[in-house]
Design an enzyme around this catalytic site. Structure first.
Site, PDB file in Angstrom:
ATOM      1  N   ASN A 191      43.906  39.069  36.329  1.00 38.19           N
ATOM      2  CA  ASN A 191      43.749  40.510  36.149  1.00 38.19           C
ATOM      3  C   ASN A 191      42.532  40.931  36.966  1.00 38.19           C
ATOM      4  OD1 ASN A 191      43.507  43.125  35.345  1.00 38.19           O
ATOM      5  ND2 ASN A 191      42.692  42.659  33.298  1.00 38.19           N
ATOM      6  N   TRP A 192      42.805  41.551  38.100  1.00 40.22           N
ATOM      7  CA  TRP A 192      41.694  41.927  38.995  1.00 40.22           C
ATOM      8  C   TRP A 192      41.028  43.228  38.579  1.00 40.22           C
ATOM      9  CZ3 TRP A 192      44.300  40.787  44.406  1.00 40.22           C
ATOM     10  CH2 TRP A 192      44.300  39.403  44.606  1.00 40.22           C
ATOM     11  N   LYS A 193      41.588  43.895  37.592  1.00 41.55           N
ATOM     12  CA  LYS A 193      41.026  45.176  37.118  1.00 41.55           C
ATOM     13  C   LYS A 193      40.833  46.119  38.316  1.00 41.55           C
ATOM     14  CE  LYS A 193      38.760  42.393  33.666  1.00 41.55           C
ATOM     15  NZ  LYS A 193      37.987  42.399  32.458  1.00 41.55           N
ATOM     16  N   HIS A 214      45.911  46.489  27.483  1.00 41.56           N
ATOM     17  CA  HIS A 214      44.643  45.783  27.720  1.00 41.56           C
ATOM     18  C   HIS A 214      43.525  46.466  26.946  1.00 41.56           C
ATOM     19  CE1 HIS A 214      41.136  44.112  29.716  1.00 41.56           C
ATOM     20  NE2 HIS A 214      41.920  43.124  30.091  1.00 41.56           N
ATOM     21  N   GLU A 252      40.573  47.162  27.651  1.00 39.27           N
ATOM     22  CA  GLU A 252      39.797  48.192  28.363  1.00 39.27           C
ATOM     23  C   GLU A 252      40.521  49.532  28.325  1.00 39.27           C
ATOM     24  OE1 GLU A 252      39.270  45.902  31.934  1.00 39.27           O
ATOM     25  OE2 GLU A 252      37.900  44.595  30.836  1.00 39.27           O
ATOM     26  N   GLU A 277      43.579  38.511  23.434  1.00 39.88           N
ATOM     27  CA  GLU A 277      42.286  38.672  24.095  1.00 39.88           C
ATOM     28  C   GLU A 277      41.284  39.276  23.121  1.00 39.88           C
ATOM     29  OE1 GLU A 277      42.769  38.868  28.617  1.00 39.88           O
ATOM     30  OE2 GLU A 277      42.970  40.906  27.869  1.00 39.88           O
ATOM     31  N   GLY A 294      34.957  39.514  29.554  1.00 33.57           N
ATOM     32  CA  GLY A 294      33.900  39.862  30.502  1.00 33.57           C
ATOM     33  C   GLY A 294      32.499  39.619  29.964  1.00 33.57           C
ATOM     34  N   SER A 350      36.952  35.403  29.110  1.00 36.27           N
ATOM     35  CA  SER A 350      36.001  34.490  29.754  1.00 36.27           C
ATOM     36  C   SER A 350      36.567  33.090  30.004  1.00 36.27           C
ATOM     37  CB  SER A 350      34.692  34.428  28.956  1.00 36.27           C
ATOM     38  OG  SER A 350      34.098  35.720  28.909  1.00 36.27           O
ATOM     39  N   GLY A 391      40.226  37.390  34.001  1.00 34.76           N
ATOM     40  CA  GLY A 391      39.597  38.482  34.728  1.00 34.76           C
ATOM     41  C   GLY A 391      38.629  37.930  35.772  1.00 34.76           C
ATOM     42  N   GLY A 392      37.357  37.878  35.415  1.00 32.19           N
ATOM     43  CA  GLY A 392      36.280  37.505  36.343  1.00 32.19           C
ATOM     44  C   GLY A 392      36.563  36.263  37.173  1.00 32.19           C
TER      45      GLY A 392
HETATM   46  C1  PEP Z   1      40.738  40.285  31.217  1.00 33.58           C
HETATM   47  O1  PEP Z   1      40.421  41.131  32.037  1.00 33.58           O
HETATM   48  O2  PEP Z   1      41.839  40.366  30.666  1.00 33.58           O
HETATM   49  C2  PEP Z   1      39.795  39.201  30.908  1.00 33.58           C
HETATM   50  C3  PEP Z   1      40.131  38.313  30.035  1.00 33.58           C
HETATM   51  O3  PEP Z   1      38.603  39.215  31.598  1.00 33.58           O
HETATM   52  P1  PEP Z   1      37.533  37.999  31.672  1.00 33.58           P
HETATM   53  O4  PEP Z   1      38.301  36.762  32.029  1.00 33.58           O
HETATM   54  O5  PEP Z   1      36.578  38.411  32.731  1.00 33.58           O
HETATM   55  O6  PEP Z   1      36.888  37.893  30.329  1.00 33.58           O
END
Ligand code: PEP
Length: 250
Positions: free
Chosen positions: A9-11, A96, A98, A168, A174, A214, A235-236
């Site tokens: 997930n590049w957001k 999601h 966010e 999640e 994040g 994470s 994500g990251g």
């Molecule tokens: C996400 O964006 O769904 C996510 C899990 O981000 P991260 O891996 O950065 O916590």
């Protein structure tokens, strides 16, 4: 045996030029092997979907969007429909945290979007998870149950087979703070029992439940060793080809 899914997930990151650079490097790394036979999905911003579709052709790597609007078409300035993204990709992330928390998307909206996406034959990565406050107030299971029951409202089993669930915990996204494998497994096992109630055992056995929050090359193996964890939404650590490759080849 459920095939593992590793989804990036590049957001709101990467221009189309940067997205292409990533994919070229990632594909070359992947040509050396996908040792877990993982289904790989990259969820990019709308603007990168057309060029990524061309670059990913024949690679076996799936492409997804990160949102759609719930109406099919019409006077909704700035929104993007399921039909529009379907021209370029086959997956979409919905619910999601966010969008739920920073953009105020309630369960009812997530449910409408899910029905619209499934009606257009998109595969949905459907996210659920509790905030830190909800976990500390001991209402984690209630929150997840509400998100799933309301989100899946009006969806039949046949359509729901196109859903991949992502657990999640909001406090782990994040933040660098991962749920322990035990905490994650507890939630995944709860979700698996719940979806057996909503549909049936067959559905529950087939459905992939990803962990997100994470995930890094250093912690993915232990998470993936849990019986109810079928993959990761990342994500990251998916922003860099080398790190996402290490996650895919955990
Ligand atoms: C996400 O964006 O769904 C996510 C899990 O981000 P991260 O891996 O950065 O916590």
């Amino acid at each position: 045996m459920r095939q593992p899914v590793m989804a990036a997930n590049w957001k709101m990151n990467k221009t189309s030029k940067e997205a292409l650079e990533f994919v070229k490097e990632f594909k070359s790394g992947l040509s050396k092997g996908n040792k877990n036979n993982a289904e790989i999905v990259i969820c990019a911003s709308f603007t990168s979907l057309p060029c990524l579709q061309l670059e990913l052709k024949g690679s076996g790597i799936g492409l997804g969007g990160q949102n759609i609007f719930y109406e099919k078409e019409g006077a909704y300035t700035g929104e993007v429909s399921a039909l529009m993204i379907k021209e370029f990709c086959e997956y979409v992330i919905l619910g999601h945290s966010e969008r739920r928390h920073a953009l105020g998307e309630k369960n009812e909206i997530v449910s409408k979007k899910t029905r619209t996406a499934l009606a257009e034959d998109l595969k949905v990565i459907f996210c659920v998870g509790e905030t830190l406050n909800e976990r500390e107030s001991n209402i984690t299971w209630k929150i997840i149950e509400e998100q799933l029951r309301k989100g899946f409202n009006g969806i039949d089993k046949e359509q729901a087979l196109n859903i991949i669930i992502a657990y999640e915990p909001v406090w782990a996204i994040g933040t660098g703070k991962t749920a322990t494998p035990k905490q994650a497994e507890e939630a995944h096992s709860f979700i698996r029992k719940l979806i057996a109630e909503i549909f049936d055992e067959d559905y529950s056995e087939k459905t992939r439940i990803l962990y997100g929050g994470s995930v890094k090359p250093e912690n993915v193996k232990e998470l993936m060793s849990q019986p109810n964890i079928d993959g990761a939404l990342v994500g990251g650590a998916s922003m860099n080809p080398e790190s996402f490759l290490r996650i895919v080849n955990y």
